[in-house]
Design a protein around this motif. Sequence first.
Motif, short mmCIF file in Angstrom:
data_model
loop_
_atom_site.label_atom_id
_atom_site.label_comp_id
_atom_site.label_asym_id
_atom_site.label_seq_id
_atom_site.Cartn_x
_atom_site.Cartn_y
_atom_site.Cartn_z
N ARG A 34 0.85 -1.20 0.00
CA ARG A 34 0.00 0.00 0.00
C ARG A 34 0.88 1.24 0.00
NH1 ARG A 34 -5.05 -0.93 4.10
NH2 ARG A 34 -5.59 -3.00 3.38
N GLN A 35 0.35 2.30 -0.58
CA GLN A 35 1.09 3.56 -0.58
C GLN A 35 0.81 4.31 0.72
OE1 GLN A 35 0.79 6.10 -4.00
NE2 GLN A 35 1.93 7.73 -3.01
N TYR A 36 1.87 4.88 1.27
CA TYR A 36 1.78 5.66 2.50
C TYR A 36 2.32 7.06 2.23
CZ TYR A 36 0.83 1.44 5.15
OH TYR A 36 0.25 0.30 5.64
N SER A 37 1.82 7.99 3.01
CA SER A 37 2.29 9.37 2.95
C SER A 37 2.36 9.88 4.38
CB SER A 37 1.31 10.21 2.13
OG SER A 37 1.65 11.58 2.24
N VAL A 38 3.55 10.30 4.79
CA VAL A 38 3.75 10.78 6.16
C VAL A 38 4.37 12.16 6.11
CG1 VAL A 38 4.88 10.32 8.37
CG2 VAL A 38 4.13 8.40 6.94
N LEU A 39 3.75 13.09 6.82
CA LEU A 39 4.31 14.43 6.95
C LEU A 39 5.57 14.34 7.80
CD1 LEU A 39 3.94 17.51 6.49
CD2 LEU A 39 2.73 17.57 8.67
N VAL A 40 6.64 14.93 7.34
CA VAL A 40 7.92 14.88 8.06
C VAL A 40 7.89 15.98 9.12
CG1 VAL A 40 10.42 15.01 7.90
CG2 VAL A 40 9.10 13.98 6.03
N GLN A 41 7.77 15.56 10.36
CA GLN A 41 7.76 16.49 11.49
C GLN A 41 9.19 16.99 11.73
OE1 GLN A 41 5.01 17.55 13.01
NE2 GLN A 41 3.60 16.15 11.98
N PRO A 42 9.34 18.14 12.38
CA PRO A 42 10.69 18.69 12.61
C PRO A 42 11.63 17.71 13.34
CG PRO A 42 9.02 20.32 13.17
CD PRO A 42 8.29 19.05 12.86
N ILE A 105 0.18 4.83 22.29
CA ILE A 105 0.15 6.21 22.81
C ILE A 105 -0.99 6.99 22.16
CG2 ILE A 105 1.40 8.40 22.89
CD1 ILE A 105 3.99 6.63 23.13
N ALA A 106 -1.15 6.85 20.86
CA ALA A 106 -2.24 7.54 20.16
C ALA A 106 -3.59 7.18 20.78
CB ALA A 106 -2.22 7.21 18.68
N SER A 107 -3.80 5.92 21.05
CA SER A 107 -5.06 5.48 21.65
C SER A 107 -5.24 6.06 23.05
CB SER A 107 -5.08 3.95 21.71
OG SER A 107 -6.24 3.49 22.36
N ARG A 108 -4.17 6.04 23.83
CA ARG A 108 -4.26 6.52 25.22
C ARG A 108 -4.50 8.02 25.32
NH1 ARG A 108 0.35 2.74 27.99
NH2 ARG A 108 -0.90 0.84 27.93
N ILE A 109 -4.11 8.78 24.30
CA ILE A 109 -4.32 10.23 24.37
C ILE A 109 -5.58 10.66 23.62
CG2 ILE A 109 -1.89 10.73 24.81
CD1 ILE A 109 -1.68 11.73 21.89
N GLY A 110 -6.38 9.69 23.21
CA GLY A 110 -7.69 10.01 22.66
C GLY A 110 -7.79 10.13 21.15
N ILE A 111 -6.79 9.70 20.42
CA ILE A 111 -6.88 9.70 18.96
C ILE A 111 -7.88 8.60 18.58
CG2 ILE A 111 -5.63 9.40 16.78
CD1 ILE A 111 -4.68 11.84 18.47
N SER A 112 -8.77 8.90 17.65
CA SER A 112 -9.79 7.92 17.28
C SER A 112 -9.16 6.67 16.68
CB SER A 112 -10.80 8.52 16.29
OG SER A 112 -10.24 8.59 15.01
N TRP A 113 -9.82 5.56 16.91
CA TRP A 113 -9.33 4.30 16.37
C TRP A 113 -9.31 4.35 14.85
CZ3 TRP A 113 -9.48 -1.02 18.79
CH2 TRP A 113 -9.12 -0.94 20.13
N ASP A 114 -10.27 5.03 14.24
CA ASP A 114 -10.29 5.13 12.78
C ASP A 114 -9.04 5.85 12.28
OD1 ASP A 114 -12.65 3.76 12.41
OD2 ASP A 114 -13.89 5.57 12.43
N THR A 115 -8.65 6.91 12.96
CA THR A 115 -7.45 7.65 12.55
C THR A 115 -6.21 6.79 12.76
OG1 THR A 115 -8.49 9.77 13.03
CG2 THR A 115 -6.09 9.75 12.91
N ILE A 116 -6.15 6.07 13.87
CA ILE A 116 -5.01 5.18 14.13
C ILE A 116 -4.95 4.09 13.06
CG2 ILE A 116 -4.03 3.48 15.73
CD1 ILE A 116 -5.33 5.20 18.01
N ARG A 117 -6.08 3.49 12.77
CA ARG A 117 -6.13 2.45 11.74
C ARG A 117 -5.63 2.99 10.41
NH1 ARG A 117 -11.43 1.24 10.69
NH2 ARG A 117 -10.76 -0.40 9.28
N TYR A 118 -6.08 4.17 10.05
CA TYR A 118 -5.67 4.74 8.77
C TYR A 118 -4.18 5.08 8.78
CZ TYR A 118 -5.64 7.42 4.50
OH TYR A 118 -5.34 7.87 3.25
N ALA A 119 -3.70 5.64 9.88
CA ALA A 119 -2.28 6.00 9.99
C ALA A 119 -1.38 4.77 9.84
CB ALA A 119 -2.00 6.68 11.33
N LEU A 120 -1.83 3.64 10.36
CA LEU A 120 -1.05 2.40 10.30
C LEU A 120 -1.29 1.61 9.02
CD1 LEU A 120 -1.45 1.17 13.98
CD2 LEU A 120 0.50 2.38 12.97
N GLY A 121 -2.24 2.09 8.21
CA GLY A 121 -2.54 1.38 6.97
C GLY A 121 -3.49 0.23 7.15
N HIS A 122 -4.23 0.20 8.24
CA HIS A 122 -5.15 -0.89 8.50
C HIS A 122 -6.57 -0.59 8.01
CE1 HIS A 122 -2.37 -2.26 11.99
NE2 HIS A 122 -1.86 -2.48 10.81
#
Length: 152
Positions: A34-42, A105-122
């Motif tokens: 799958r293609q991924y795109s990640v913003l490069v943080q500082p 960590i994303a889950s524990r700080i309240g990031i939605s599971w949908d966003t986590i799933r998408y971020a991980l490519g799931h």
Amino acid sequence: MLSFYLIGINMKDMIYLEGIEEGRIYYIRSKDKRQYSVLVQPEAMEIIERHRGKKYLLNTLDKYDDYRNATSIINKRLKDIAQLEDCKISKKITTYYARHSWATIASRIGISWDTIRYALGHAGGSVTDIYIDYDLEQVDEANRKVIDFIKK
């Protein structure tokens, strides 16, 4: 840390990154194609700048024969770090822990599971996912929140 800052990119994919386009890293994940795109943080850019490679974005293959050799050495060093008295990490840690840690960590700080799933490519495993056009800004914001959380 670079793997973590890039939302848990695995070592093989990270080692073979070719460049940054408009502030983002684009790659095809070797595991699922799958293609991924990640913003490069500082924080990620700082590491990249210190480890620029000749042929690839990072200098890993300038130093090691192949990604398996590099990953093996990095995992051995992680094991050594885990055994330091200050760390007290009882589990066997590997480079793959960056991915697990980011998601946890994303889950524990309240990031939605949908966003986590998408971020991980799931995302993309259900019929509903076919109809959703995911917004990368949500993933970018989630990654920034995770990085800010660990920096506290």
